[in-house]
Design a protein around this motif. Structure first.
Motif, PDB file in Angstrom:
ATOM      1  N   TRP A 737       0.839  -1.201   0.000  1.00  0.00           N
ATOM      2  CA  TRP A 737       0.000   0.000   0.000  1.00  0.00           C
ATOM      3  C   TRP A 737       0.876   1.255   0.000  1.00  0.00           C
ATOM      4  O   TRP A 737       2.018   1.226   0.449  1.00  0.00           O
ATOM      5  CB  TRP A 737      -0.917   0.018   1.219  1.00  0.00           C
ATOM      6  CG  TRP A 737      -1.895  -1.115   1.206  1.00  0.00           C
ATOM      7  CD1 TRP A 737      -1.671  -2.387   1.637  1.00  0.00           C
ATOM      8  CD2 TRP A 737      -3.219  -1.082   0.704  1.00  0.00           C
ATOM      9  NE1 TRP A 737      -2.786  -3.167   1.439  1.00  0.00           N
ATOM     10  CE2 TRP A 737      -3.772  -2.383   0.867  1.00  0.00           C
ATOM     11  CE3 TRP A 737      -4.029  -0.090   0.140  1.00  0.00           C
ATOM     12  CZ2 TRP A 737      -5.061  -2.702   0.489  1.00  0.00           C
ATOM     13  CZ3 TRP A 737      -5.326  -0.413  -0.230  1.00  0.00           C
ATOM     14  CH2 TRP A 737      -5.834  -1.712  -0.069  1.00  0.00           C
ATOM     15  N   LYS A 738       0.322   2.333  -0.451  1.00  0.00           N
ATOM     16  CA  LYS A 738       1.051   3.611  -0.462  1.00  0.00           C
ATOM     17  C   LYS A 738       0.069   4.753  -0.269  1.00  0.00           C
ATOM     18  O   LYS A 738      -1.150   4.585  -0.410  1.00  0.00           O
ATOM     19  CB  LYS A 738       1.805   3.784  -1.773  1.00  0.00           C
ATOM     20  CG  LYS A 738       0.918   3.816  -3.018  1.00  0.00           C
ATOM     21  CD  LYS A 738       1.739   3.890  -4.298  1.00  0.00           C
ATOM     22  CE  LYS A 738       0.832   3.885  -5.537  1.00  0.00           C
ATOM     23  NZ  LYS A 738       1.628   3.973  -6.792  1.00  0.00           N
ATOM     24  N   GLY A 739       0.622   5.928   0.056  1.00  0.00           N
ATOM     25  CA  GLY A 739      -0.230   7.094   0.178  1.00  0.00           C
ATOM     26  C   GLY A 739      -0.719   7.544  -1.186  1.00  0.00           C
ATOM     27  O   GLY A 739      -0.104   7.270  -2.222  1.00  0.00           O
ATOM     28  N   LEU A 740      -1.845   8.222  -1.190  1.00  0.00           N
ATOM     29  CA  LEU A 740      -2.454   8.637  -2.453  1.00  0.00           C
ATOM     30  C   LEU A 740      -1.900   9.990  -2.897  1.00  0.00           C
ATOM     31  O   LEU A 740      -1.884  10.949  -2.124  1.00  0.00           O
ATOM     32  CB  LEU A 740      -3.970   8.731  -2.291  1.00  0.00           C
ATOM     33  CG  LEU A 740      -4.713   9.201  -3.536  1.00  0.00           C
ATOM     34  CD1 LEU A 740      -4.597   8.157  -4.649  1.00  0.00           C
ATOM     35  CD2 LEU A 740      -6.178   9.484  -3.210  1.00  0.00           C
ATOM     36  N   VAL A 741      -1.477  10.034  -4.141  1.00  0.00           N
ATOM     37  CA  VAL A 741      -1.054  11.289  -4.769  1.00  0.00           C
ATOM     38  C   VAL A 741      -2.172  11.755  -5.693  1.00  0.00           C
ATOM     39  O   VAL A 741      -2.426  11.138  -6.749  1.00  0.00           O
ATOM     40  CB  VAL A 741       0.254  11.112  -5.555  1.00  0.00           C
ATOM     41  CG1 VAL A 741       0.610  12.403  -6.279  1.00  0.00           C
ATOM     42  CG2 VAL A 741       1.372  10.682  -4.627  1.00  0.00           C
ATOM     43  N   LEU A 755       6.311  13.272  -9.434  1.00  0.00           N
ATOM     44  CA  LEU A 755       5.513  12.201  -8.858  1.00  0.00           C
ATOM     45  C   LEU A 755       6.241  11.552  -7.684  1.00  0.00           C
ATOM     46  O   LEU A 755       5.643  11.265  -6.639  1.00  0.00           O
ATOM     47  CB  LEU A 755       5.185  11.143  -9.922  1.00  0.00           C
ATOM     48  CG  LEU A 755       4.318   9.970  -9.460  1.00  0.00           C
ATOM     49  CD1 LEU A 755       2.985  10.470  -8.910  1.00  0.00           C
ATOM     50  CD2 LEU A 755       4.089   8.992 -10.607  1.00  0.00           C
ATOM     51  N   ALA A 756       7.560  11.360  -7.808  1.00  0.00           N
ATOM     52  CA  ALA A 756       8.343  10.739  -6.735  1.00  0.00           C
ATOM     53  C   ALA A 756       8.326  11.610  -5.488  1.00  0.00           C
ATOM     54  O   ALA A 756       8.185  11.116  -4.359  1.00  0.00           O
ATOM     55  CB  ALA A 756       9.769  10.478  -7.206  1.00  0.00           C
ATOM     56  N   ALA A 757       8.459  12.923  -5.692  1.00  0.00           N
ATOM     57  CA  ALA A 757       8.469  13.830  -4.545  1.00  0.00           C
ATOM     58  C   ALA A 757       7.109  13.843  -3.860  1.00  0.00           C
ATOM     59  O   ALA A 757       7.014  13.794  -2.622  1.00  0.00           O
ATOM     60  CB  ALA A 757       8.841  15.243  -5.011  1.00  0.00           C
TER      61      ALA A 757
END
Length: 925
Positions: A737-741, A755-757
């Motif tokens: 899982w990851k945070g939503l951008v 996007l990486a930042a």
């Protein structure tokens, strides 16, 4: 339908291929092409292939033979199948020249192979088509220790003069087992020129040779050997011994009885069967041969046999008379039954005549009811039942007061079998004058005949001085009670104390109340009885449970809250047998909140037992079992939950069970339930399922664990190799899982660096607001920071459990698009009263769910979501709430939802919990 269409297409293609084959192909190529299509798809293809192969059967055999191997040395299944199919196809006898050609090819093949097991296979096939052309080769094999038997069988099937001669020519030089084999073959062929040789062999000192020779002489009906076989049988005392001389002699007489020597054979048979010095088994066998040999039933001899002192011989005669039954036979049997002093024989004849429904025997059978012989009496009682003869009823009733328990039971069963209302009337007439076991039997007959008109007699016997009769009468009341009997039943119900009597009277009261127009009337009558002076109130609770309704439920709930301990326990007991699921919430509330641990356990056990009867969907029942497990305190309750949850063949049930495979006290129950679910649901497959199954196999300690392991592994091997369910939340941390951008469109417009930042910031926020605790993924924050999968998904099936706090608001974004809604239905101001599971952001297509299927707030819910193309189907707690509805693209309504994107769990400034998240990707065409 698809399978049938596929078969038709294959057949058409196959016929097309055959039609298009080049004409200059070699036979080897043609054979190879045809064999490729075996086994055939259908009988038409099979016949076509076999027809083609039969045109060159010799070459087919020659081509396939080199590929045959001994068992365990390789796989020659296809070759054996092809040879066997070809031989059977040719063996129909319609093409003698093809049979001869194939026979010659097989004979040549047998000579060419080295392995005896392969030769044996070819010899077995040769049996179907061999003719005289195969005799020389078979004659040569008669000297072979391993192959003499299959070669002899080929000669038996050829069944010609040359085959018999070949066997006879080999006979003098044969020894040991081969000599026995040849003798047996000569007998099977009935080759009489071998008789003298066999007679000499019959004098052998070797038991197996003597036995084979005598049997062969009997099979060929060699009358000149009759005296020799008879002497051998007499020496054996006509008993069964190693040489089986008696069996051979009887076979010879049986064969003689079908030809010109019939009279002599029949005379000898009659002498044996009535010789008291001959063993009864032989006499019985002889009697059967004798009877079957004659053109008409030998009635005098069979009647004579019936009067034998030997039970076995007598029964053989009886069975033969049964087989050859006629009215003439029946008349003679009836005369014998009347005159014989052998009571056993009389009983047997009564039985046979009743089985044959011989009505002329009824007067005699009725008379026999009064016999002084108990065996005859019993036979007559059973015969009356078989004949269903109503005129015998008075005779049956007269037996009762002087009969023992067995005879009383037999009479009762007979009276129950005989049809007609008058049976109960006749019983009611004599009941007052009877006592003891007879009276109890009469009460039971009235009950089983459901003769309500005689209920007064039954009520009267509830006051009998004999407690056995009282119990019988109370047990009978549910069958005979009628409207108007309520007060009499209530009076009894207030007095009885045994559980059996209480239940019987409760059932009787329910039957009496069934004539009332409404449940309200029924409840009023019951509550009136309950509150009357001296009433045993708790004895009526089960009656209310069977009536049901809100009034009854309210009474039980009040008893739990304010009644005595006895009343509370009885009320909970009634709720556990309630006639519909309406009692389940009260049981659950009692299990959660009651101050008394004993009552909590009783209520929880009742709740657990009612889950599978509740009528709820499977997903909801699984949640109910899981909730119950959180309250369960006893090992018995926990085992009950794990056992009963297996009735729900769902992924979430399987996942729940897997959590107990490490529990020493519960793992074996979990293993059994996992097996039950997996083996009965082929839609459950994939890595997540395999992991559970393999662990269950490893910890299984059942006595049949090896068998169960094989069953599970075989089941898994039959499931798809790829795809299936995988877990996307490990219950330990945020892996995967990851945070939503932002949103998919915005992300697509970012540079990789941007996007990486942004992803780094989103992940940091995720870690501050999302955490894992006791296997649950929890959001606790103030913002709207969704969490999303690292992997993107196209079409899929998703399972997820979720739970919200009061005023909670959450949901799932599918392919990055909002959303399948989850919220507190109490939030009426925002429209949450429509329930969860709808596509909240839709404007053009359906947005509200079809119905409200949410569980109470702070309880778990299960979503099953299927998304294919842009259409979404949602089940909430097993109920369909969104049915194949287009999910609109919230981010740009002018375009369809994204083809492939992440799945998000929505954070909406309120606590949200998720567990057991599983997904199955669905391949696109």
């Amino acid at each position: 339908m698809k399978k049938a269409l596929f078969t038709v297409i294959c057949s058409m293609l196959l016929l097309g291929i055959w039609a298009q084959q080049p004409q200059n192909r070699t036979n080897q190529t043609i054979i190879a092409d045809l064999l490729m299509h075996l086994p055939a798809q259908n009988s038409e293809d099979f016949n076509h292939i076999m027809g083609e192969l039969s045109q060159m059967s010799g070459q087919v055999i020659a081509t396939l033979t080199p590929s045959l191997v001994a068992p365990g040395q390789g796989d020659d299944t296809k070759e054996r199948y092809a040879i066997g199919s070809l031989v059977k196809y040719i063996a129909d006898g319609s093409k003698p020249e093809k049979m001869r050609e194939c026979s010659q090819a097989l004979t040549k093949a047998i000579a060419s192979v080295q392995d005896d097991e392969v030769k044996d296979f070819l010899l077995q096939e040769l049996q179907y088509i061999a003719g005289d052309e195969a005799v020389p080769a078979m004659a040569a094999l008669l000297k072979h220790k391993r192959l003499a038997d299959p070669a002899a069988r080929v000669l038996i099937n050829i069944s010609s003069e040359s085959a018999g001669k070949a066997l006879l020519d080999a006979f003098p030089g044969a020894t040991g087992e081969n000599k026995v084999i040849i003798a047996q073959a000569l007998g099977a062929l009935q080759y009489t020129p071998a008789a003298n040789s066999l007679r000499r062999m019959a004098r052998s000192s070797k038991v197996d040779e003597t036995k084979a020779a005598m049997r062969a002489l009997a099979e060929m009906t060699h009358v000149r050997s009759k005296s020799r076989l008879e002497r051998a049988a007499r020496r054996a005392g006509f008993a069964w011994e190693a040489t089986e001389a008696t069996a051979s002699y009887l076979l010879l007489l049986e064969n003689m009885a079908t030809g010109e020597h019939k009279t002599a054979a029949v005379n000898d048979l009659e002498k044996i069967m009535f010789n008291e010095n001959v063993p009864v088994q032989t006499r019985s066998r002889t009697l059967r041969i004798f009877t079957n040999a004659l053109d008409q039933v030998p009635l005098p001899q069979l009647l004579q046999a019936l009067q034998s002192s030997s039970n076995e011989f007598r029964m053989t005669a009886l069975y033969l008379l049964d087989e050859h039954y006629s009215d003439d036979v029946a008349g003679e049997l009836l005369n014998l039954a009347r005159s014989t002093g052998n009571m056993a024989l009389r009983s047997e004849i009564i039985w046979l005549l009743s089985q044959k429904n011989y009505r002329n025997a009824v007067p005699f059978i009725t008379e026999s009811l009064q016999s002084d012989n108990r065996e005859v009496q019993l036979a007559a009682v059973h015969a009356v039942a078989s004949l269903r003869h109503k005129e015998s009823v008075p005779g049956l009733l007269r037996i009762m007061n002087t009969a023992d328990a067995e005879l009383i039971h037999a009479v009762k069963e007979s009276l129950l079998i005989i049809d007609g209302d008058e049976i109960a009337d006749a019983v009611a007439k004599v009941l007052p004058q009877s006592d003891g076991l007879a009276r109890i039997a009469f009460i039971d007959i009235i009950a089983q005949k459901q003769a309500e008109r005689h209920s007064a007699l039954i009520f009267s016997d509830t006051q009998n001085n004999d407690t056995r009769i009282v119990n019988a009468a109370i047990t009978a009341l549910p069958a005979v009670a009628k409207p108007g009997d309520e007060e009499k039943i209530a009076a009894l119900l207030n007095k009885v104390s045994t559980n059996e009597d209480i239940i019987a009277l409760q059932d009787a009261l329910l039957k009496a109340l069934s004539g009332k127009e409404s449940t309200s009337q029924q409840v009023d009558i019951v509550t009136g009885f309950m509150t009357s002076p001296g009433a045993a109130e708790i004895n009526y609770y089960r009656v209310l449970a069977r009536i049901g309704g809100e009034e009854s439920l309210s009474l039980m709930e009040n008893a739990i809250h304010s009644g005595s301990m006895e009343q509370k326990e009885a009320a909970i007991g009634a709720l556990t047998v309630w006639n519909d699921p309406a009692a389940m919430p009260i049981l659950w509330n009692t299990a959660q909140t009651n101050n008394d641990s004993r009552l909590r356990e009783q209520a929880l056990s009742g709740y657990i037992g009612g889950i599978n009867r509740s009528g709820e969907p499977e997903d909801q029942k699984v949640l109910m079992f899981r909730n119950a497990m959180e309250l369960a305190t006893t090992l018995q309750q926990k085992r009950m939950i794990l056992n009963q949850i297996s009735a729900n063949k769902t992924l979430m049930a399987l996942v729940f069970l897997s959590g107990y495979l490490d529990d020493p006290e519960l793992k074996q129950v979990a293993v059994q339930s996992i097996q039950n679910i997996v083996l009965e649901n082929s839609d459950l497959y994939g890595p997540a399922v395999n992991e559970i199954v393999y662990k269950a196999i490893d910890v299984n300690q059942d006595a049949e664990a090896d068998y169960q392991r094989e069953a599970l592994l075989r089941h898994l091997s039959e499931l798809p190799d790829e795809g299936g369910f995988v877990s996307i939340f490990n219950g330990v941390d945020l892996t995967g899982w990851k945070g939503l951008v932002r949103n998919p469109i915005a992300r697509a417009n970012m540079t990789p660096e941007e996007l990486a930042a942004e992803q780094e910031k989103a992940d940091e926020l995720m870690r501050s607001n999302w955490h894992v605790e006791d296997g649950i993924l929890i959001y606790k924050g103030d913002g709207f920071d969704n969490i999303c999968t690292e992997k993107m998904y196209g079409d899929f099936e998703l399972y997820i459990d979720w739970k919200l706090e009061p005023e909670g608001d959450s949901g799932l974004y599918l392919r990055g698009t909002p959303q399948v809604q989850a919220w507190d239905t109490a939030l009426i101001e925002v429209g949450a009263q429509v329930g969860s599971g709808g596509l909240y952001n839709n404007q053009k297509y359906q947005s509200d769910p079809l119905l409200v299927a949410d569980n109470p707030i702070d309880e778990w819910n299960t979503f099953r979501i299927v998304m294919i193309d842009d259409k979404v189907t949602v089940y909430l707690n097993g109920l369909l709430v969104t049915d194949n509805v287009v999910l609109e693209n919230f981010w740009d309504r002018s375009i369809p939802v994204f083809d492939k994107e992440v799945i998000e769990l929505q954070a909406h400034a309120s606590r949200a919990e998720f567990r057991d998240i599983y997904i199955r990707e669905i391949p696109r065409p």
